[in-house]
Scaffold this motif. Structure first.
Motif, mmCIF file in Angstrom:
data_model
loop_
_atom_site.group_PDB
_atom_site.id
_atom_site.type_symbol
_atom_site.label_atom_id
_atom_site.label_comp_id
_atom_site.label_asym_id
_atom_site.label_seq_id
_atom_site.Cartn_x
_atom_site.Cartn_y
_atom_site.Cartn_z
ATOM 1 N N GLU A 77 0.849 -1.189 0.000
ATOM 2 C CA GLU A 77 0.000 0.000 0.000
ATOM 3 C C GLU A 77 0.879 1.232 0.000
ATOM 4 O OE1 GLU A 77 -3.043 0.158 2.922
ATOM 5 O OE2 GLU A 77 -3.782 -1.833 2.468
ATOM 6 N N GLY A 78 0.877 1.946 -1.113
ATOM 7 C CA GLY A 78 1.766 3.079 -1.258
ATOM 8 C C GLY A 78 1.188 4.392 -0.796
ATOM 9 N N GLN A 79 2.091 5.349 -0.571
ATOM 10 C CA GLN A 79 1.738 6.714 -0.219
ATOM 11 C C GLN A 79 2.467 7.646 -1.174
ATOM 12 O OE1 GLN A 79 3.279 6.947 3.784
ATOM 13 N NE2 GLN A 79 1.228 6.807 4.635
ATOM 14 N N LEU A 80 1.827 8.727 -1.534
ATOM 15 C CA LEU A 80 2.477 9.785 -2.293
ATOM 16 C C LEU A 80 2.762 10.915 -1.318
ATOM 17 C CD1 LEU A 80 0.225 9.801 -5.483
ATOM 18 C CD2 LEU A 80 2.471 8.747 -5.201
ATOM 19 N N ILE A 81 4.040 11.314 -1.216
ATOM 20 C CA ILE A 81 4.452 12.315 -0.232
ATOM 21 C C ILE A 81 5.255 13.404 -0.926
ATOM 22 C CG2 ILE A 81 5.792 12.743 1.858
ATOM 23 C CD1 ILE A 81 5.386 9.786 2.586
ATOM 24 N N GLN A 82 4.914 14.655 -0.638
ATOM 25 C CA GLN A 82 5.680 15.807 -1.134
ATOM 26 C C GLN A 82 6.346 16.465 0.063
ATOM 27 O OE1 GLN A 82 6.273 17.267 -4.239
ATOM 28 N NE2 GLN A 82 7.635 18.580 -3.066
ATOM 29 N N TYR A 83 7.685 16.450 0.113
ATOM 30 C CA TYR A 83 8.448 17.076 1.185
ATOM 31 C C TYR A 83 8.867 18.487 0.789
ATOM 32 C CZ TYR A 83 9.116 12.649 3.662
ATOM 33 O OH TYR A 83 8.930 11.491 4.355
ATOM 34 N N ASN A 84 9.075 19.344 1.780
ATOM 35 C CA ASN A 84 9.691 20.648 1.584
ATOM 36 C C ASN A 84 10.812 20.770 2.603
ATOM 37 O OD1 ASN A 84 10.521 23.254 1.351
ATOM 38 N ND2 ASN A 84 8.529 24.180 1.706
ATOM 39 N N PHE A 85 12.027 20.443 2.184
ATOM 40 C CA PHE A 85 13.165 20.513 3.089
ATOM 41 C C PHE A 85 13.800 21.896 3.127
ATOM 42 C CE2 PHE A 85 13.810 15.701 2.587
ATOM 43 C CZ PHE A 85 13.058 15.453 3.724
ATOM 44 N N ASN A 86 13.171 22.864 2.458
ATOM 45 C CA ASN A 86 13.680 24.233 2.478
ATOM 46 C C ASN A 86 13.063 25.055 3.604
ATOM 47 O OD1 ASN A 86 15.352 23.920 0.187
ATOM 48 N ND2 ASN A 86 13.552 24.066 -1.116
ATOM 49 N N SER A 87 12.102 24.487 4.326
ATOM 50 C CA SER A 87 11.481 25.201 5.439
ATOM 51 C C SER A 87 12.314 24.985 6.706
ATOM 52 C CB SER A 87 10.051 24.700 5.650
ATOM 53 O OG SER A 87 10.061 23.332 5.990
ATOM 54 N N LEU A 88 11.915 25.625 7.783
ATOM 55 C CA LEU A 88 12.610 25.485 9.066
ATOM 56 C C LEU A 88 11.652 24.905 10.109
ATOM 57 C CD1 LEU A 88 14.496 28.896 9.145
ATOM 58 C CD2 LEU A 88 15.456 26.657 8.634
ATOM 59 N N SER A 89 12.195 24.160 11.070
ATOM 60 C CA SER A 89 11.384 23.540 12.126
ATOM 61 C C SER A 89 11.852 23.995 13.499
ATOM 62 C CB SER A 89 11.497 22.010 12.058
ATOM 63 O OG SER A 89 10.879 21.519 10.916
ATOM 64 N N HIS A 90 10.879 24.152 14.367
ATOM 65 C CA HIS A 90 11.135 24.487 15.772
ATOM 66 C C HIS A 90 10.060 23.785 16.586
ATOM 67 C CE1 HIS A 90 12.328 26.881 19.233
ATOM 68 N NE2 HIS A 90 11.043 27.065 19.474
ATOM 69 N N SER A 91 10.455 22.971 17.537
ATOM 70 C CA SER A 91 9.453 22.208 18.271
ATOM 71 C C SER A 91 9.200 22.786 19.664
ATOM 72 C CB SER A 91 9.877 20.740 18.389
ATOM 73 O OG SER A 91 11.080 20.642 19.118
ATOM 74 N N LEU A 92 7.931 22.791 20.023
ATOM 75 C CA LEU A 92 7.486 23.186 21.357
ATOM 76 C C LEU A 92 6.492 22.148 21.847
ATOM 77 C CD1 LEU A 92 6.807 26.958 20.671
ATOM 78 C CD2 LEU A 92 8.618 26.061 22.123
ATOM 79 N N TYR A 93 6.481 21.897 23.133
ATOM 80 C CA TYR A 93 5.549 20.961 23.756
ATOM 81 C C TYR A 93 4.392 21.790 24.295
ATOM 82 C CZ TYR A 93 4.373 16.754 26.494
ATOM 83 O OH TYR A 93 3.771 15.636 27.015
ATOM 84 N N SER A 94 3.172 21.442 23.966
ATOM 85 C CA SER A 94 2.020 22.230 24.436
ATOM 86 C C SER A 94 1.285 21.497 25.549
ATOM 87 C CB SER A 94 1.065 22.520 23.278
ATOM 88 O OG SER A 94 0.521 21.328 22.773
ATOM 89 N N ILE A 95 0.795 22.279 26.487
ATOM 90 C CA ILE A 95 -0.042 21.759 27.569
ATOM 91 C C ILE A 95 -1.362 22.528 27.501
ATOM 92 C CG2 ILE A 95 -0.298 21.434 30.058
ATOM 93 C CD1 ILE A 95 2.783 21.425 30.230
ATOM 94 N N THR A 96 -2.445 21.789 27.361
ATOM 95 C CA THR A 96 -3.762 22.404 27.212
ATOM 96 C C THR A 96 -4.674 22.036 28.381
ATOM 97 O OG1 THR A 96 -4.728 20.542 26.018
ATOM 98 C CG2 THR A 96 -3.533 22.178 24.699
ATOM 99 N N GLN A 97 -5.809 22.722 28.458
ATOM 100 C CA GLN A 97 -6.806 22.382 29.477
ATOM 101 C C GLN A 97 -7.261 20.939 29.318
ATOM 102 O OE1 GLN A 97 -9.967 25.232 29.123
ATOM 103 N NE2 GLN A 97 -8.721 26.924 29.862
ATOM 104 N N ASN A 98 -7.393 20.497 28.084
ATOM 105 C CA ASN A 98 -7.850 19.122 27.836
ATOM 106 C C ASN A 98 -6.873 18.072 28.347
ATOM 107 O OD1 ASN A 98 -10.254 19.893 26.676
ATOM 108 N ND2 ASN A 98 -9.435 19.872 24.593
ATOM 109 N N ASP A 99 -5.567 18.399 28.387
ATOM 110 C CA ASP A 99 -4.595 17.452 28.931
ATOM 111 C C ASP A 99 -4.934 17.107 30.378
ATOM 112 O OD1 ASP A 99 -3.015 17.262 26.617
ATOM 113 O OD2 ASP A 99 -1.914 19.080 27.148
ATOM 114 N N PHE A 100 -5.432 18.085 31.114
ATOM 115 C CA PHE A 100 -5.811 17.858 32.509
ATOM 116 C C PHE A 100 -7.208 17.250 32.614
ATOM 117 C CE2 PHE A 100 -2.531 21.092 32.847
ATOM 118 C CZ PHE A 100 -1.742 20.575 33.864
ATOM 119 N N LEU A 101 -8.145 17.784 31.866
ATOM 120 C CA LEU A 101 -9.530 17.316 31.951
ATOM 121 C C LEU A 101 -9.677 15.867 31.491
ATOM 122 C CD1 LEU A 101 -11.351 20.496 30.601
ATOM 123 C CD2 LEU A 101 -11.108 19.767 32.987
ATOM 124 N N ASN A 102 -8.960 15.494 30.435
ATOM 125 C CA ASN A 102 -9.064 14.137 29.903
ATOM 126 C C ASN A 102 -8.336 13.109 30.752
ATOM 127 O OD1 ASN A 102 -10.528 15.182 27.785
ATOM 128 N ND2 ASN A 102 -8.787 15.260 26.391
#
Length: 128
Positions: A77-102
């Motif tokens: 089962e194949g996938q067609l994927i288009q990458y853009n390696f010219n962009s930039l990435s920055h990761s942040l961890y999010s904490i939401t109200q739902n993290d506590f409520l759930n």
């Protein structure tokens, strides 16, 4: 996001302190995370512009330079994927109200975040 409470940046002390003291953000190219051997940082979908899960079994092509051929996915089962390696990435961890409520107000941060570095910075009121 209305329910966003806190953003957390995990990383090496030098980069986290520059964010806190000087507002400097460390970015990297998506390819770094796609090819990372560190399981907690590896993201095969980082930098994807679009993805089509159409489950194709074979693609036949006839190209003027590379010639004729077939592409057959390993799992059938194949996938067609288009990458853009010219962009930039920055990761942040999010904490939401739902993290506590759930989770009945019993919330913890994934231990794998420690592998990003020895320091964490909490950004309160990120919606402002």
């Amino acid at each position: 996001m209305k329910d966003l409470l806190v953003l957390v940046k995990f990383g090496e002390r030098q980069f986290v302190e520059k964010l806190q003291k000087e507002g400097e953000i460390y970015f990297n190219v998506p390819e770094t995370y796609v090819n990372s051997e560190k399981k907690e940082q590896s993201d095969k979908l980082e930098g994807i512009e679009w993805l089509v899960n159409n489950g194709f079994a074979k693609i036949t092509y006839n190209h003027p330079v590379i010639g004729k051929g077939e592409l057959i996915p390993k799992n059938g089962e194949g996938q067609l994927i288009q990458y853009n390696f010219n962009s930039l990435s920055h990761s942040l961890y999010s904490i939401t109200q739902n993290d506590f409520l759930n989770n009945n107000f019993n919330f913890s941060i994934d231990d794998r975040m420690r592998k990003f570095g020895d320091t964490a910075l909490m950004i309160k009121n990120p919606n402002r």
